[in-house]
Motif scaffolding. Structure first.
Motif, PDB file in Angstrom:
ATOM      1  N   GLN A  45       0.708  -1.303   0.149  1.00  0.00           N
ATOM      2  CA  GLN A  45      -0.158  -0.069  -0.042  1.00  0.00           C
ATOM      3  C   GLN A  45       0.744   1.100   0.022  1.00  0.00           C
ATOM      4  O   GLN A  45       0.419   2.278  -0.701  1.00  0.00           O
ATOM      5  N   ARG A  48       2.347   1.443  -3.574  1.00  0.00           N
ATOM      6  CA  ARG A  48       1.390   1.964  -4.528  1.00  0.00           C
ATOM      7  C   ARG A  48       1.550   1.747  -5.922  1.00  0.00           C
ATOM      8  O   ARG A  48       1.581   2.472  -6.990  1.00  0.00           O
ATOM      9  N   GLN A  50       1.162   0.343  -9.754  1.00  0.00           N
ATOM     10  CA  GLN A  50       0.120   0.740 -10.944  1.00  0.00           C
ATOM     11  C   GLN A  50       0.139  -0.460 -11.769  1.00  0.00           C
ATOM     12  O   GLN A  50       1.119  -1.164 -11.959  1.00  0.00           O
TER      13      GLN A  50
END
Length: 226
Positions: A45, A48, A50
């Motif tokens: 988390q 992050r 993509q």
């Protein structure tokens, strides 16, 4: 007339609020990975990823292999894993690594000419941590997940971080991510059974400690079965 505010409902104790029930018929050997996987979920988390990200992951121990699987679940489409032990790299390939490289080889850069979107350090070795930024693309991220010795120091080139717009992230333990970890385990979205290298009954607990502490044989996770 002055009215007293209603008496607030007592909050559950921190101990009670931190207890999670094992879901359904989840096997014990899977449930014991809830805490380390919750730490991994929090780290991912923080990074992050993509969809389409290329990731370089240093370390194919139990935590590294949990990171590998969780990163791919979170959107990373190409993950290169680096480790010093071939048997761990073989397991990484079975668990979804797109490429594995023995530590210390220049082939790390192959497959990502301009670097990686995310570089993850999961060895806890300061020398490895010091090199992570070298492999990140401009605008990329470095996640320092491995636990280096408390007093360890590494050289950092501030101009490199500034010029290439690199983000350096830390991740300490879990942070309200136990629920997500249990969901992943319950759904079988992360394979943990292959990470168990030894099993001992409770009465052989000293033998289990010897395997971990003495390192006489290769080990991953050592499970104590109640």
């Amino acid at each position: 007339m002055i009215r007293r505010p209603p008496r607030s409902t007592p909050k559950p104790s921190s101990a009670a609020s931190d207890v999670y029930k094992r879901q359904g018929d989840m096997p014990f050997e899977r449930a014991v990975f809830a805490e380390p996987l919750a730490c991994v979920v929090y780290g991912v988390q923080r990074a992050r990823p993509q969809i389409g990200d290329r990731v370089l992951l240093f370390g194919a121990g139990p935590i590294g292999l949990l990171l590998l699987q969780t990163l791919k679940r979170a959107g990373a489409t190409y993950v290169v894993v680096v480790d010093i032990r071939e048997e761990r790299l073989e397991l990484a390939r079975k668990l979804g690594a797109d490429r594995t490289v023995p530590a210390g080889q220049e082939e790390v850069r192959e497959g990502a000419t301009f670097g990686y979107d995310i570089v993850v350090e999961a060895t806890g070795v300061p020398e490895v941590a010091s090199k992570c930024a070298d492999f990140a693309i401009p605008g990329g991220k470095v996640l320092l997940f491995g636990v280096c010795p408390e007093g360890a120091e590494i050289p950092v080139r501030p101009f490199q971080i500034y010029r290439r717009d690199i983000t350096i992230l830390g991740s300490f333990a879990l942070n309200r991510t136990m629920g997500q970890a249990l969901e992943l385990l319950s759904a079988g979205a992360v394979q943990v059974e292959p990470l168990i290298s030894h099993r001992f009954p409770l009465e052989h607990f000293p033998d289990a400690l010897a395997v971990v502490q003495e390192g006489r044989e290769p080990s991953m996770k050592v499970l104590i079965e109640p």
